[in-house]
Write an enzyme that holds these catalytic residues in place. Sequence first.
Site, PDB file in Angstrom:
ATOM      1  N   THR B 198       4.787 -43.156  33.966  1.00 32.28           N
ATOM      2  CA  THR B 198       4.155 -44.171  34.773  1.00 32.28           C
ATOM      3  C   THR B 198       2.648 -44.263  34.621  1.00 32.28           C
ATOM      4  O   THR B 198       1.970 -43.262  34.527  1.00 32.28           O
ATOM      5  CB  THR B 198       4.493 -43.906  36.251  1.00 32.28           C
ATOM      6  OG1 THR B 198       5.897 -43.895  36.354  1.00 32.28           O
ATOM      7  CG2 THR B 198       3.907 -44.959  37.148  1.00 32.28           C
ATOM      8  N   GLU B 284      -0.884 -38.636  25.615  1.00 27.72           N
ATOM      9  CA  GLU B 284      -0.223 -37.383  25.255  1.00 27.72           C
ATOM     10  C   GLU B 284      -0.534 -36.971  23.823  1.00 27.72           C
ATOM     11  O   GLU B 284      -0.262 -37.704  22.881  1.00 27.72           O
ATOM     12  CB  GLU B 284       1.283 -37.516  25.428  1.00 27.72           C
ATOM     13  CG  GLU B 284       1.666 -37.536  26.888  1.00 27.72           C
ATOM     14  CD  GLU B 284       3.152 -37.640  27.075  1.00 27.72           C
ATOM     15  OE1 GLU B 284       3.627 -37.130  28.085  1.00 27.72           O
ATOM     16  OE2 GLU B 284       3.816 -38.217  26.204  1.00 27.72           O
ATOM     17  N   THR B 411      13.403 -29.243  31.597  1.00 28.60           N
ATOM     18  CA  THR B 411      13.243 -28.094  32.493  1.00 28.60           C
ATOM     19  C   THR B 411      11.920 -27.393  32.263  1.00 28.60           C
ATOM     20  O   THR B 411      11.391 -27.419  31.174  1.00 28.60           O
ATOM     21  CB  THR B 411      14.374 -27.096  32.251  1.00 28.60           C
ATOM     22  OG1 THR B 411      14.517 -26.909  30.838  1.00 28.60           O
ATOM     23  CG2 THR B 411      15.652 -27.635  32.825  1.00 28.60           C
TER      24      THR B 411
END
EC number: 2.3.1.35
Lengths: 411, 411
Positions: B198, B284, B411
């Site tokens: 987002t 990123e 995870t």
Amino acid sequence: MKQALTEKEIVRKIDSGGILTPKGFKAGGIHAGLRYSKLDIGVILSDSPASCAAVYTTSHFQAAPIKVTKDSITKEGKIQAVIVNSACANACTGQRGLDDAYKMRSLTSQAFNVAEHYIAVASTGVIGEFLPMDKIETGIQSLVPGKMKGNAEDFQTAILTTDTVMKSSCFAAEINGKTVRVGGTAKGSGMIHPNMATMLGFITTDANVPPQHLNTALKEVTDITFNQITVDGDTSTNDMVLVLANGEAGNEPLSPEHPEWSVFVQLLKESCESLAKQIAKDGEGATKLVEVSVIGAASNEEARAVAKQIVGSNLVKTAIYGADANWGRIIGAVGQANAYVNPDLVDVKLGSIEMLKASNPLIYSEEEAKAYLERDKIEISVNLNVGSGSGMAWGCDLSYDYVKINASYRT
Amino acid sequence: MKQALTEKEIVRKIDSGGILTPKGFKAGGIHAGLRYSKLDIGVILSDSPASCAAVYTTSHFQAAPIKVTKDSITKEGKIQAVIVNSACANACTGQRGLDDAYKMRSLTSQAFNVAEHYIAVASTGVIGEFLPMDKIETGIQSLVPGKMKGNAEDFQTAILTTDTVMKSSCFAAEINGKTVRVGGTAKGSGMIHPNMATMLGFITTDANVPPQHLNTALKEVTDITFNQITVDGDTSTNDMVLVLANGEAGNEPLSPEHPEWSVFVQLLKESCESLAKQIAKDGEGATKLVEVSVIGAASNEEARAVAKQIVGSNLVKTAIYGADANWGRIIGAVGQANAYVNPDLVDVKLGSIEMLKASNPLIYSEEEAKAYLERDKIEISVNLNVGSGSGMAWGCDLSYDYVKINASYRT
């Protein structure tokens, strides 16, 4: 009474076949010194001028060889020889580049004694560099039949850039009581160091199909095969798929009105789809082939748009590389696609594992999903549940090696 | 007589400012246990109900909090409190997710004694998981003014996911004889492990602007700022940019007819552009900010489309990561853009180094180009030479770390 066979059942695969399996074609490839040691110029030669259809890149910057090939095909819709070089794309090279591409055509005309307008030219390699015309000239002369070894593998090798494997396919069917064969080869490995981004496809067939109908079939088939693969979403200046149909199978001329037209289209589709998947699987840095199937769309076009959006998403590609069953990224891609989507009705499956039903998350085994994602072919299925349109797309995962290959220098 | 100042000259940057620099706003953030240790719920509170405008993701799958925020704004066009959580996107969560988002609104209403329709809700994090409502409830209660420390940094931190830095901006100008301030913060780091894709932007201003005009200004500005950044081409289900204008600057109400309207729009644009660039730079795995500027297009829209195509190309991004001055990839991207391009007229520059003039390759120093590409901000300029449209886009390079971040498990 037995039910009639479907087109898919009529068409059969010829495992070791390729561009020379259809009757009346020769091919070869040589090392002309454009690359360090690999073969770099190839030719396909039909015994007689063949019906020809081609589709080209939609890039605003169509390379010089594409302009020359269009010029040839426009004349009579027939091609007898296809000359291809790798290492240099002859794109963004201005008037000199266009002159060079025409010169490549005339050299081939002289060497093979084939009229200029029966010759197609294709190039793949670095953008913005000029063809070394002395090497091109010597190369073409050494390709003349009799001098060249003349096999499909040499041609298939000569057109490669960063591809790691040759691509070929062959299918056959009985049409109008005659055996008709379609063979093909292609190159393309994604976007490719350095700018060698081109996807080239060459299809030979001994079917008798007039140019205008061959064109119809090729357009229909490329929309659902070559146009549905993506390695990284970039379109080359040199992309081209070209079909030669020399009629040596002896069938009566095919057209959309012929009762067995759909068999010929299926034959062409199987050939193109096989090559398209081979390209996707050999994408730069790829470790897996990804096949996305979308059903329940408002139209086939929309289904294909959704499938291509999924297979082209960097997030989906990296998740598959990492064997992470991250269906949220699939939904992210569907959410962006240019298609009618009811956000409450979407089903998503990974292989046979149901992940989302009517847009509600399902419980599934993470271990099972991870194990599935470690295979070398990954199938993603999406049902939009709003219509009866369907479509597929193929691609590959996005790995460290993709970055490595594309971040390195051109030298 | 002195020439009138341009809007750009009138607007000044306030270096250490942010969402609390405009008068009449409070903010805070706390750790509610949605994340391991980081702050995860934040609030912005205006002293009075403020004019509000918002733009939302174009994804077919708009998340539950977006539906609730739209529902609030539709009532009166005013918002007094914005409640935001990270870690869980509350997207693809069906009716239960929508109920949870409404519950989050009513809990905020009770805690802050603000009418429900004056409350906006935003979430960012994993898709397909439900909000832990007990933690949300406890968290909201501990945010009540007096209990919370109440500073911009806590809010800015609470909304982050894989971002590596907080983003904020602040600009001011005299409008109608009053000092008007616009402050902002945002989060977003590309597409983000795991699905935390987002982009959220929150802008506060003490300008007096009625909701409908605030909306006009926001739409105009987001088209040339937030909508012109890309990290990897994927669109989130939760994207939202929201502006609150509480009028405490005391200026007369602004509208497009007001002589100083363009100053207000410039103020908003500078704030949004600054945040947009901060997001692109923090993409990123990014090592460089890439700024693409296109001029000479048939329209501003087409210039923006070309700029975004270039900045979004994986090939351009990997070449920049590898400091490879591969202009053929820029041309490849231009060739694909949805814009009128004359393939014989294009100029390309890297910084001040001319690489292509009227689509002809120029001689340049590879060393100089490589040195330029090793900077941390890369500027690419393209002139299409077919009109007077201009536009910009921002992005980042594509590195090994992008693949690493996005290939890892949830995870």
